[in-house]
Design a protein around this motif. Structure first.
Motif, PDB file in Angstrom:
ATOM      1  N   PHE A  47     -41.826  32.794  -9.390  1.00  0.00           N
ATOM      2  CA  PHE A  47     -41.138  31.778  -8.589  1.00  0.00           C
ATOM      3  C   PHE A  47     -42.020  30.566  -8.318  1.00  0.00           C
ATOM      4  CE2 PHE A  47     -43.119  34.511  -5.431  1.00  0.00           C
ATOM      5  CZ  PHE A  47     -43.600  33.629  -4.484  1.00  0.00           C
ATOM      6  N   TRP A  48     -43.353  30.688  -8.455  1.00  0.00           N
ATOM      7  CA  TRP A  48     -44.250  29.568  -8.170  1.00  0.00           C
ATOM      8  C   TRP A  48     -44.839  28.922  -9.417  1.00  0.00           C
ATOM      9  CZ3 TRP A  48     -45.967  34.594  -7.530  1.00  0.00           C
ATOM     10  CH2 TRP A  48     -47.089  34.967  -8.269  1.00  0.00           C
ATOM     11  N   ALA A  49     -44.683  29.561 -10.577  1.00  0.00           N
ATOM     12  CA  ALA A  49     -45.301  29.016 -11.793  1.00  0.00           C
ATOM     13  C   ALA A  49     -44.440  29.316 -13.015  1.00  0.00           C
ATOM     14  CB  ALA A  49     -46.680  29.644 -11.990  1.00  0.00           C
ATOM     15  N   LYS A  50     -44.551  28.431 -14.005  1.00  0.00           N
ATOM     16  CA  LYS A  50     -43.859  28.688 -15.271  1.00  0.00           C
ATOM     17  C   LYS A  50     -44.389  29.974 -15.893  1.00  0.00           C
ATOM     18  CE  LYS A  50     -42.742  23.909 -16.324  1.00  0.00           C
ATOM     19  NZ  LYS A  50     -42.987  22.772 -17.210  1.00  0.00           N
ATOM     20  N   ARG A  51     -45.702  30.171 -15.780  1.00  0.00           N
ATOM     21  CA  ARG A  51     -46.332  31.417 -16.241  1.00  0.00           C
ATOM     22  C   ARG A  51     -47.530  31.722 -15.350  1.00  0.00           C
ATOM     23  NH1 ARG A  51     -42.551  30.702 -18.891  1.00  0.00           N
ATOM     24  NH2 ARG A  51     -42.124  31.138 -21.067  1.00  0.00           N
ATOM     25  N   PHE A  52     -47.734  33.015 -15.100  1.00  0.00           N
ATOM     26  CA  PHE A  52     -48.867  33.475 -14.303  1.00  0.00           C
ATOM     27  C   PHE A  52     -49.204  34.890 -14.757  1.00  0.00           C
ATOM     28  CE2 PHE A  52     -50.581  35.927 -10.754  1.00  0.00           C
ATOM     29  CZ  PHE A  52     -51.636  35.112 -10.337  1.00  0.00           C
ATOM     30  N   GLY A  53     -50.491  35.201 -14.770  1.00  0.00           N
ATOM     31  CA  GLY A  53     -50.922  36.554 -15.066  1.00  0.00           C
ATOM     32  C   GLY A  53     -52.282  36.827 -14.467  1.00  0.00           C
ATOM     33  N   MET A  54     -52.559  38.117 -14.243  1.00  0.00           N
ATOM     34  CA  MET A  54     -53.850  38.534 -13.691  1.00  0.00           C
ATOM     35  C   MET A  54     -54.451  39.581 -14.612  1.00  0.00           C
ATOM     36  SD  MET A  54     -52.714  38.885  -9.677  1.00  0.00           S
ATOM     37  CE  MET A  54     -54.243  39.642  -9.195  1.00  0.00           C
ATOM     38  N   VAL A  55     -55.755  39.454 -14.856  1.00  0.00           N
ATOM     39  CA  VAL A  55     -56.433  40.366 -15.767  1.00  0.00           C
ATOM     40  C   VAL A  55     -57.893  40.516 -15.356  1.00  0.00           C
ATOM     41  CG1 VAL A  55     -56.962  38.483 -17.395  1.00  0.00           C
ATOM     42  CG2 VAL A  55     -56.888  40.834 -18.218  1.00  0.00           C
ATOM     43  N   ASP A  56     -58.402  41.735 -15.486  1.00  0.00           N
ATOM     44  CA  ASP A  56     -59.847  41.956 -15.403  1.00  0.00           C
ATOM     45  C   ASP A  56     -60.324  42.023 -16.849  1.00  0.00           C
ATOM     46  OD1 ASP A  56     -59.533  42.178 -12.682  1.00  0.00           O
ATOM     47  OD2 ASP A  56     -59.974  44.316 -12.582  1.00  0.00           O
ATOM     48  N   ASP A  57     -61.202  41.105 -17.243  1.00  0.00           N
ATOM     49  CA  ASP A  57     -61.645  41.091 -18.631  1.00  0.00           C
ATOM     50  C   ASP A  57     -62.528  42.300 -18.937  1.00  0.00           C
ATOM     51  OD1 ASP A  57     -64.326  40.519 -17.902  1.00  0.00           O
ATOM     52  OD2 ASP A  57     -64.099  38.374 -18.239  1.00  0.00           O
ATOM     53  N   ARG A  58     -62.948  42.438 -20.174  1.00  0.00           N
ATOM     54  CA  ARG A  58     -63.714  43.619 -20.594  1.00  0.00           C
ATOM     55  C   ARG A  58     -65.080  43.719 -19.921  1.00  0.00           C
ATOM     56  NH1 ARG A  58     -63.809  40.802 -26.012  1.00  0.00           N
ATOM     57  NH2 ARG A  58     -65.891  39.910 -26.215  1.00  0.00           N
ATOM     58  N   PHE A  59     -65.499  42.658 -19.244  1.00  0.00           N
ATOM     59  CA  PHE A  59     -66.767  42.658 -18.510  1.00  0.00           C
ATOM     60  C   PHE A  59     -66.559  42.970 -17.031  1.00  0.00           C
ATOM     61  CE2 PHE A  59     -66.940  39.656 -22.044  1.00  0.00           C
ATOM     62  CZ  PHE A  59     -67.895  40.284 -22.817  1.00  0.00           C
ATOM     63  N   GLY A  60     -65.287  43.127 -16.622  1.00  0.00           N
ATOM     64  CA  GLY A  60     -64.964  43.443 -15.235  1.00  0.00           C
ATOM     65  C   GLY A  60     -64.694  42.238 -14.357  1.00  0.00           C
ATOM     66  N   THR A  61     -64.688  41.044 -14.939  1.00  0.00           N
ATOM     67  CA  THR A  61     -64.439  39.825 -14.165  1.00  0.00           C
ATOM     68  C   THR A  61     -62.939  39.626 -13.973  1.00  0.00           C
ATOM     69  OG1 THR A  61     -66.439  38.821 -15.082  1.00  0.00           O
ATOM     70  CG2 THR A  61     -64.842  37.327 -14.061  1.00  0.00           C
ATOM     71  N   PRO A  62     -62.484  39.447 -12.723  1.00  0.00           N
ATOM     72  CA  PRO A  62     -61.058  39.236 -12.463  1.00  0.00           C
ATOM     73  C   PRO A  62     -60.658  37.763 -12.662  1.00  0.00           C
ATOM     74  CG  PRO A  62     -62.250  39.471 -10.390  1.00  0.00           C
ATOM     75  CD  PRO A  62     -63.260  39.626 -11.490  1.00  0.00           C
ATOM     76  N   TRP A  63     -59.585  37.557 -13.409  1.00  0.00           N
ATOM     77  CA  TRP A  63     -59.083  36.211 -13.717  1.00  0.00           C
ATOM     78  C   TRP A  63     -57.606  36.129 -13.349  1.00  0.00           C
ATOM     79  CZ3 TRP A  63     -62.439  32.588 -15.677  1.00  0.00           C
ATOM     80  CH2 TRP A  63     -63.644  33.047 -16.205  1.00  0.00           C
ATOM     81  N   MET A  64     -57.190  34.927 -12.985  1.00  0.00           N
ATOM     82  CA  MET A  64     -55.774  34.608 -12.780  1.00  0.00           C
ATOM     83  C   MET A  64     -55.484  33.354 -13.599  1.00  0.00           C
ATOM     84  SD  MET A  64     -55.412  35.174  -8.669  1.00  0.00           S
ATOM     85  CE  MET A  64     -56.870  34.214  -8.267  1.00  0.00           C
ATOM     86  N   VAL A  65     -54.466  33.388 -14.422  1.00  0.00           N
ATOM     87  CA  VAL A  65     -54.083  32.229 -15.238  1.00  0.00           C
ATOM     88  C   VAL A  65     -52.743  31.741 -14.702  1.00  0.00           C
ATOM     89  CG1 VAL A  65     -53.614  31.349 -17.548  1.00  0.00           C
ATOM     90  CG2 VAL A  65     -55.329  33.169 -17.228  1.00  0.00           C
ATOM     91  N   ASN A  66     -52.706  30.485 -14.269  1.00  0.00           N
ATOM     92  CA  ASN A  66     -51.547  29.896 -13.612  1.00  0.00           C
ATOM     93  C   ASN A  66     -51.134  28.626 -14.358  1.00  0.00           C
ATOM     94  OD1 ASN A  66     -50.036  30.229 -10.895  1.00  0.00           O
ATOM     95  ND2 ASN A  66     -50.456  28.049 -11.001  1.00  0.00           N
ATOM     96  N   CYS A  67     -49.911  28.596 -14.869  1.00  0.00           N
ATOM     97  CA  CYS A  67     -49.428  27.458 -15.673  1.00  0.00           C
ATOM     98  C   CYS A  67     -48.220  26.785 -15.063  1.00  0.00           C
ATOM     99  CB  CYS A  67     -49.059  27.920 -17.071  1.00  0.00           C
ATOM    100  SG  CYS A  67     -50.424  28.515 -18.032  1.00  0.00           S
ATOM    101  N   GLY A  68     -48.415  25.558 -14.608  1.00  0.00           N
ATOM    102  CA  GLY A  68     -47.333  24.677 -14.200  1.00  0.00           C
ATOM    103  C   GLY A  68     -46.394  25.181 -13.125  1.00  0.00           C
ATOM    104  N   GLN A  69     -45.651  24.237 -12.584  1.00  0.00           N
ATOM    105  CA  GLN A  69     -44.641  24.525 -11.579  1.00  0.00           C
ATOM    106  C   GLN A  69     -43.314  24.840 -12.274  1.00  0.00           C
ATOM    107  OE1 GLN A  69     -45.107  24.393  -8.157  1.00  0.00           O
ATOM    108  NE2 GLN A  69     -47.275  24.150  -8.639  1.00  0.00           N
ATOM    109  N   PRO A  70     -42.509  25.726 -11.693  1.00  0.00           N
ATOM    110  CA  PRO A  70     -41.192  25.991 -12.296  1.00  0.00           C
ATOM    111  C   PRO A  70     -40.300  24.758 -12.179  1.00  0.00           C
ATOM    112  CG  PRO A  70     -41.387  27.083 -10.168  1.00  0.00           C
ATOM    113  CD  PRO A  70     -42.730  26.472 -10.480  1.00  0.00           C
ATOM    114  N   GLU A  71     -39.285  24.696 -13.037  1.00  0.00           N
ATOM    115  CA  GLU A  71     -38.351  23.551 -13.040  1.00  0.00           C
ATOM    116  C   GLU A  71     -37.617  23.479 -11.717  1.00  0.00           C
ATOM    117  OE1 GLU A  71     -38.136  21.394 -15.701  1.00  0.00           O
ATOM    118  OE2 GLU A  71     -39.737  22.572 -16.590  1.00  0.00           O
TER     119      GLU A  71
END
Length: 144
Positions: free
Chosen positions: A120-144
Motif C-alpha cells: 500500500f505504500w510502495a510500487k514494490r517492497f521487499g526485505m531480505v537478510d543477505d548471505r552475510f547476515g545483513t538485513p536489507w529493505m528495497v523500496n521502490c516508488g509510491q503507488p499510483e
C-alpha cells in the motif's frame, strides 16, 4: 543553540562481519556498481596485537562508495561479533527493474523475509537478510 556538525553531515551504515568482510564488500561493490576506496587489514596496525595470527589479513576497516552512498565495514572476531538485528539498511529508488535486480542479488544465498512485491505504500517492497547476515529493505516508488 550551537551546532556541532555542518549541514553536510551524513549517516553511513557500518557493518560488522565475522571474518568475511572482504567477500561481502567485494559482492556489494559488484552489485551496487561501486568501488572500494579504502581497505586496511589488522596487519601492521596497533590492532594487530588484539587478533589471533590467522586474523591479521582480516579487515580492520573498509569503505565502499556507490553513487552518493558510503558503506563502511570491518571484521570483529568471534568474541566481539553479534548477528545484525533490530535494523535494516533501506535502499530507496524509483526504478522497479533495478530494485528487483538488487533485491534478487541480495536474496541469492540469503533469507527472504518479505518477498519483493506491491504494497500500500510502495510500487514494490521487499526485505531480505543477505548471505552475510545483513538485513536489507528495497523500496521502490509510491503507488499510483
Amino acid at each position: 543553540m550551537t551546532r556541532l556538525w555542518s549541514d553536510a553531515m551524513r549517516t553511513n551504515p557500518y557493518l560488522i562481519f565475522n571474518g568475511n568482510c572482504r567477500e561481502a564488500f567485494e559482492f556489494y561493490a559488484g552489485l551496487f556498481g561501486g568501488r572500494i576506496e579504502a581497505i586496511s587489514t589488522f596487519a601492521g596496525t596497533p590492532a594487530e596485537s588484539y587478533v589471533p595470527p590467522d586474523w591479521k589479513d582480516k579487515i580492520l576497516h573498509v569503505e565502499l562508495r556507490y553513487g552518493d552512498n558510503v558503506l563502511f565495514g570491518s571484521d570483529a572476531g568471534d568474541q566481539n561479533f553479534q548477528k545484525a538485528q533490530g535494523f535494516g539498511i533501506a535502499i530507496v529508488l524509483d526504478d522497479i527493474a533495478e530494485g528487483e535486480r538488487l533485491f534478487n542479488g541480495l536474496a541469492e544465498g540469503g533469507t527472504v523475509k518479505m518477498p519483493f512485491g506491491a504494497t500500500f505504500w510502495a510500487k514494490r517492497f521487499g526485505m531480505v537478510d543477505d548471505r552475510f547476515g545483513t538485513p536489507w529493505m528495497v523500496n521502490c516508488g509510491q503507488p499510483e
